[in-house]
Design an enzyme around this catalytic site. Structure first.
Site, mmCIF file in Angstrom:
data_model
loop_
_atom_site.group_PDB
_atom_site.id
_atom_site.type_symbol
_atom_site.label_atom_id
_atom_site.label_comp_id
_atom_site.label_asym_id
_atom_site.label_seq_id
_atom_site.Cartn_x
_atom_site.Cartn_y
_atom_site.Cartn_z
ATOM 1 N N HIS A 1 0.822 -1.203 0.000
ATOM 2 C CA HIS A 1 0.000 0.000 0.000
ATOM 3 C C HIS A 1 0.858 1.257 0.000
ATOM 4 O O HIS A 1 1.789 1.397 0.780
ATOM 5 C CB HIS A 1 -0.920 0.002 1.219
ATOM 6 C CG HIS A 1 -1.975 1.057 1.145
ATOM 7 N ND1 HIS A 1 -3.119 0.903 0.413
ATOM 8 C CD2 HIS A 1 -2.030 2.300 1.679
ATOM 9 C CE1 HIS A 1 -3.852 1.992 0.522
ATOM 10 N NE2 HIS A 1 -3.217 2.864 1.274
ATOM 11 N N HIS B 1 -4.059 4.747 10.683
ATOM 12 C CA HIS B 1 -3.029 5.761 10.838
ATOM 13 C C HIS B 1 -3.539 6.935 11.656
ATOM 14 O O HIS B 1 -4.739 7.227 11.677
ATOM 15 C CB HIS B 1 -2.506 6.243 9.472
ATOM 16 C CG HIS B 1 -3.559 6.653 8.499
ATOM 17 N ND1 HIS B 1 -4.401 5.760 7.867
ATOM 18 C CD2 HIS B 1 -3.913 7.872 8.032
ATOM 19 C CE1 HIS B 1 -5.213 6.392 7.055
ATOM 20 N NE2 HIS B 1 -4.954 7.685 7.142
ATOM 21 N N ASP C 1 -5.478 17.394 9.530
ATOM 22 C CA ASP C 1 -6.838 16.887 9.366
ATOM 23 C C ASP C 1 -6.955 16.329 7.949
ATOM 24 O O ASP C 1 -6.420 16.907 6.998
ATOM 25 C CB ASP C 1 -7.862 18.011 9.536
ATOM 26 C CG ASP C 1 -8.037 18.448 10.984
ATOM 27 O OD1 ASP C 1 -7.303 17.943 11.854
ATOM 28 O OD2 ASP C 1 -8.903 19.303 11.226
ATOM 29 N N TYR D 1 -15.964 3.233 -2.625
ATOM 30 C CA TYR D 1 -14.777 3.353 -1.792
ATOM 31 C C TYR D 1 -14.721 2.195 -0.798
ATOM 32 O O TYR D 1 -15.503 2.130 0.152
ATOM 33 C CB TYR D 1 -14.760 4.691 -1.070
ATOM 34 C CG TYR D 1 -13.381 5.079 -0.593
ATOM 35 C CD1 TYR D 1 -12.416 5.530 -1.501
ATOM 36 C CD2 TYR D 1 -13.028 4.970 0.735
ATOM 37 C CE1 TYR D 1 -11.153 5.867 -1.082
ATOM 38 C CE2 TYR D 1 -11.761 5.310 1.160
ATOM 39 C CZ TYR D 1 -10.827 5.762 0.248
ATOM 40 O OH TYR D 1 -9.570 6.091 0.679
ATOM 41 N N HIS E 1 -7.427 6.690 12.541
ATOM 42 C CA HIS E 1 -8.556 6.263 11.727
ATOM 43 C C HIS E 1 -8.074 5.299 10.659
ATOM 44 O O HIS E 1 -6.885 5.139 10.402
ATOM 45 C CB HIS E 1 -9.268 7.458 11.102
ATOM 46 C CG HIS E 1 -8.468 8.139 10.030
ATOM 47 N ND1 HIS E 1 -7.525 9.086 10.296
ATOM 48 C CD2 HIS E 1 -8.480 7.999 8.678
ATOM 49 C CE1 HIS E 1 -6.982 9.508 9.179
ATOM 50 N NE2 HIS E 1 -7.547 8.868 8.172
#
Length: 399
Positions: free
Chosen positions: A270, A307, A313, A323, A345
């Site tokens: 990733h 992460h 933000d 998604y 999150h």
């Protein structure tokens, strides 16, 4: 963007006499950034570009903001902001509703069907993403055609207006900076050319193709500008129409860039968000998430790892596709997720496991990461899904 263009009638030598067929002088205007020390263009006007006959206050739509306190991730449903057919009488400039903002950038949303007034943002550059619909953007540099998936990049203090086309609503996501917005520096040569490893190139940037002229007297231009108290509005009235440019040249001008021309950078495992970056401003970046083949290591987990945004933000605007990381959270077309600094999150429950073995993501999203906290505007407060913060845990706070 140091990419030279010339359009219309310009003299062979800059800062010299330039006359029409009757011998009348054109008036040369230099439009430049950073006090003559950065990109600029020279525009040649039929009339004095500085002449005004009136100036009055423009009361901007509600620009107040509310801190994200208590701290929590949030889900904003932008399609709820313009119900029914209210969009038919709304324009892209005066109809914007502030969703999120700080001292560096303001994010607004609008659904429009009406022609906007002439408009000039003198606080910074704008990048307006067209979620759906079609428009012509008329500017002092000429006209641009914008359609679904286009970014319309408008330099600071460019006089322009939006003309929606057809009978479908024009949905636009406006990123207004208090600075200039440029391609990422790491993708540019020292002279400003986009390099071979950049995910797009100059061929993908579409500037005005022909000069636009208009006539009129006592013409109003809505100007957004800075004061010591923040951003305010003024309506300036010009004796002649500002669209009187006969020619221009230089490296500063509006252009469009389609998100569909962004070539994604992928890897065996990733890749972090910087590979998706398309623009940057002072204290914020803009990224694209586009349809792409995903990680091909035999043990890869294609969705993002969890992460913590230590310094920023993360604001994701979902504008197409499916998604993978947000399935089960209620997020869909027109959603914004707000993942604030200070909170870890990542994918929704089950998405981590479901993504194993997936080879392609069919998603489309525009992400803005800021390095100062964002606050909620009136538009953001009006369309919030208040259950989103608890979707990872499956339950809300104890009553």
């Amino acid at each position: 963007m140091a990419y030279y263009r010339s359009l219309g009638d310009v003299p062979a030598k800059r800062h010299t006499q330039h006359r029409d067929g009757s011998g009348n002088l054109y008036y040369e205007e230099l439009m430049g950034e950073e006090g003559f020390s950065s990109d600029s263009s020279l525009l040649y006007h039929r009339n004095l570009p500085s002449a005004i006959v009136d100036s009055r206050v423009w009361e901007l739509p509600d620009q107040s903001t509310t801190p994200n306190h208590p701290l929590q991730p949030r889900h904003l449903k932008l399609h709820d902001l313009f119900p029914g057919e209210s969009w038919k009488d709304t324009d892209v400039v005066t109809g914007r509703r502030l969703v999120l903002g700080n001292a560096d950038v303001r994010l607004s949303y609008v659904v429009a069907g009406a022609v906007s007034p002439l408009y000039r943002n003198a606080t910074g550059d704008e990048v307006v993403y067209v979620e759906s619909g079609d428009a012509v953007v008329e500017t002092v540099f000429g006209s641009l055609k914008a359609t679904e998936g286009d970014y319309v990049v408008i330099p600071m203090a460019t006089t322009h207006r939006w003309l929606p086309q057809g009978d479908k609503p024009l949905r636009a996501y406006a990123i207004e900076a208090n600075s200039h917005i440029t391609p990422p520096k790491r993708y540019l040569s020292r002279y400003g050319q986009l390099l071979e490893h950049a995910p797009y190139c100059e061929r993908d940037l579409h500037g005005p193709s022909e000069i636009l002229t208009a006539e009129g007297t006592d013409v109003e231009v809505f100007v957004k500008h800075r004061t010591s108290r923040g951003v305010v509005g003024t309506v300036m009235v010009y004796p002649e129409h500002p669209f009187d440019v006969v020619g221009w040249d230089g490296c500063l001008y509006p252009y469009t860039f389609s998100i569909h021309d962004f070539e994604p950078i992928t890897g065996r495992v990733h890749q972090p968000p910087p590979v998706h970056q398309v623009f940057e401003g002072h204290n914020f970046v803009v990224c694209n998430f586009v349809p792409r083949k995903v990680d091909y290591h035999p043990q890869a987990i294609p969705v993002p790892y969890y992460h913590s945004n230590v310094d920023s933000d993360e604001i994701m605007f979902y504008c197409g596709g499916d998604y993978e990381a947000r399935k089960g959270s209620g997020i869909g077309q027109g959603s914004i997720s707000v993942h604030p600094g200070g909170h870890a999150h990542g994918p929704q429950p089950g998405a981590y496991e479901r993504s194993i073995g997936v080879e392609f993501f069919d998603e489309l999203a525009v992400m803005v990461d800021t390095f100062r906290p964002l606050e909620l505007g009136e538009g953001g407060l009006a369309c919030e899904d208040r259950n989103y913060a608890w979707t990872w845990a499956g339950r809300g706070p104890k009553q």
